[in-house]
Design a protein around this motif. Structure first.
Motif, PDB file in Angstrom:
ATOM      1  N   GLU A  94       0.838  -1.198   0.000  1.00 16.89           N
ATOM      2  CA  GLU A  94       0.000   0.000   0.000  1.00 16.89           C
ATOM      3  C   GLU A  94       0.879   1.257   0.000  1.00 16.89           C
ATOM      4  OE1 GLU A  94      -3.439   0.172   0.001  1.00 16.89           O
ATOM      5  OE2 GLU A  94      -3.389  -1.991  -0.325  1.00 16.89           O
ATOM      6  N   PRO A  95       0.391   2.375  -0.553  1.00 16.39           N
ATOM      7  CA  PRO A  95       1.175   3.620  -0.492  1.00 16.39           C
ATOM      8  C   PRO A  95       1.323   4.105   0.940  1.00 16.39           C
ATOM      9  CG  PRO A  95      -1.031   4.047  -1.328  1.00 16.39           C
ATOM     10  CD  PRO A  95      -0.886   2.551  -1.260  1.00 16.39           C
ATOM     11  N   TYR A  96       2.386   4.875   1.161  1.00 17.10           N
ATOM     12  CA  TYR A  96       2.641   5.359   2.515  1.00 17.10           C
ATOM     13  C   TYR A  96       1.453   6.135   3.071  1.00 17.10           C
ATOM     14  CZ  TYR A  96       4.511   7.857   6.468  1.00 17.10           C
ATOM     15  OH  TYR A  96       4.687   8.365   7.728  1.00 17.10           O
ATOM     16  N   SER A  97       0.768   6.922   2.238  1.00 17.55           N
ATOM     17  CA  SER A  97      -0.364   7.708   2.722  1.00 17.55           C
ATOM     18  C   SER A  97      -1.444   6.812   3.316  1.00 17.55           C
ATOM     19  CB  SER A  97      -0.946   8.556   1.585  1.00 17.55           C
ATOM     20  OG  SER A  97      -1.329   7.728   0.495  1.00 17.55           O
ATOM     21  N   ALA A  98      -1.700   5.644   2.698  1.00 17.46           N
ATOM     22  CA  ALA A  98      -2.709   4.717   3.219  1.00 17.46           C
ATOM     23  C   ALA A  98      -2.229   4.051   4.505  1.00 17.46           C
ATOM     24  CB  ALA A  98      -3.041   3.665   2.163  1.00 17.46           C
ATOM     25  N   ARG A  99      -0.952   3.675   4.543  1.00 18.14           N
ATOM     26  CA  ARG A  99      -0.416   3.059   5.766  1.00 18.14           C
ATOM     27  C   ARG A  99      -0.454   4.049   6.925  1.00 18.14           C
ATOM     28  NH1 ARG A  99       3.924   1.989   2.359  1.00 18.14           N
ATOM     29  NH2 ARG A  99       5.409   2.929   3.834  1.00 18.14           N
ATOM     30  N   ARG A 100      -0.126   5.302   6.617  1.00 15.66           N
ATOM     31  CA  ARG A 100      -0.120   6.334   7.652  1.00 15.66           C
ATOM     32  C   ARG A 100      -1.539   6.581   8.201  1.00 15.66           C
ATOM     33  NH1 ARG A 100       3.312   9.135  11.213  1.00 15.66           N
ATOM     34  NH2 ARG A 100       1.794  10.440  12.262  1.00 15.66           N
TER      35      ARG A 100
ATOM     36  N   SER B  19      -5.360   5.832  12.732  1.00  9.63           N
ATOM     37  CA  SER B  19      -6.661   5.372  13.211  1.00  9.63           C
ATOM     38  C   SER B  19      -6.543   4.508  14.469  1.00  9.63           C
ATOM     39  CB  SER B  19      -7.388   4.589  12.114  1.00  9.63           C
ATOM     40  OG  SER B  19      -6.784   3.324  11.892  1.00  9.63           O
ATOM     41  N   LEU B  20      -5.340   3.966  14.731  1.00 14.14           N
ATOM     42  CA  LEU B  20      -5.133   3.150  15.932  1.00 14.14           C
ATOM     43  C   LEU B  20      -5.018   3.994  17.197  1.00 14.14           C
ATOM     44  CD1 LEU B  20      -2.544   0.532  14.575  1.00 14.14           C
ATOM     45  CD2 LEU B  20      -5.016   0.244  14.860  1.00 14.14           C
TER      46      LEU B  20
END
Length: 315
Positions: free
Chosen positions: A249-255, A260-261
């Motif tokens: 996944e792109p970094y933006s999605a991982r971030r 959200s955690l």
């Protein structure tokens, strides 16, 4: 006729615990209910309970139901529980048997394929727990639980940390990057499974973090940094979340998944990140005596080892 709840009652005083302590068994109309409770007792575990002849036959599963058929989990056979436990949740007082917080993790119905003193084979039909499982006795009173069929989650990624390469200046297309502090700490990947993490062997204070995840699986990336006199783990990437690998996944999605955690505790926190403008971040890094900033391309996957998608820019 034998009292199937005698052992259960002997361990509980209804004047001291909110748990149901009925005088007799009370079967449900269909006779095939199950419940799984998440139990934060002395150690986190999940209680699997299957209705059988008016009671809930129970196993404590320290790591929860296995997601992979190649990995069996321990299942400790415990005393029968009353049917009222299908909906029980609450706080069992400290010092009482099973003291701690109990919540209903899932409930539903099941079909029996086999039931003997040494093997119980069932199909669970729940919202979170579904599929074929077999509980089998090994030595003495020891039991294991095995998932039948295919795995229901991605395997944990076995990767080396992604590392930045050094550049003297920020990238010209700054809008394509997010900028974060370079903490100057020691890199640490933290896998979490079944409310536990191997990283707690070196850092015991991570046990609380892992337990807070409950049944949620994760692999977190960060650094153990010293802030003032305190040692703290700052997280800035998420490689695996709730059964799904995020490395492609792109970094933006991982971030976004990481944020959200909401990981903010006494010994850990989510590292701040600012997209688009490196100037204020570099100044803040200098003011705090940090070695520099890291520029991370928003569209980059997680690439083990040195990668030009992450840039270290000295303060």
């Amino acid at each position: 006729m034998a009292d199937k709840l005698e052992r259960y009652r002997s361990k509980r005083d209804p004047k001291r615990t909110p748990e149901p302590v009925p005088e007799a068994e009370s079967p449900s109309p269909d006779g095939n209910a199950f419940v799984i409770q998440e139990h934060h007792a002395r150690s986190l575990h999940w209680d699997l309970r299957l209705e059988r002849d008016g009671v809930l036959v129970s196993w404590a599963v320290p790591k929860g139901l296995p997601a992979d058929p190649d990995i069996n989990h321990l299942a400790v056979h415990t005393e029968n529980h009353p049917m009222e436990y299908l909906t029980f949740h609450g706080e069992i007082p400290k010092g009482e048997y099973g003291g701690g917080t109990m919540t209903v993790w899932d409930t539903g119905t099941y079909q029996t394929e086999k039931w003997s003193d040494r093997e119980v084979k069932v199909v669970l039909n729940g919202r979170r727990a579904s599929g074929r499982f077999v509980l089998f006795r090994t030595r003495g009173d020891n039991w294991m639980i095995h998932r039948m069929g295919s795995a229901v989650r991605d395997p944990f990624p076995e990767v080396e940390p992604m590392l930045p390469v050094e550049r003297a200046r920020p990238p010209k297309d700054a809008s394509s990057y997010a900028f974060e502090f370079a903490w100057g700490g020691r890199r640490l990947l933290v896998p979490i499974d079944g409310g536990r993490t191997d990283a707690a062997r070196e850092h015991p204070w991570l046990r609380g973090l892992a337990e807070s995840f409950g049944s949620r699986t994760a692999v977190l990336d960060g650094e153990v940094a010293t802030l003032g006199r305190a040692e703290i783990l700052v997280f800035y990437d998420l490689l695996y979340d709730d059964g799904r690998s995020l490395v492609e996944e792109p970094y933006s999605a991982r971030r976004a998944a990481l944020e959200s955690l909401d990981l903010n505790g006494a010994h850990w926190q989510t590292a701040p990140s600012w997209p688009g403008d490196p100037g204020p971040v570099r100044k803040a890094a200098r003011d705090q005596g940090l070695p520099g900033v890291i520029a991370k391309r928003l569209d980059s996957p997680y690439e083990p080892g040195p990668s030009s998608s992450w840039l270290f820019i000295p303060s």
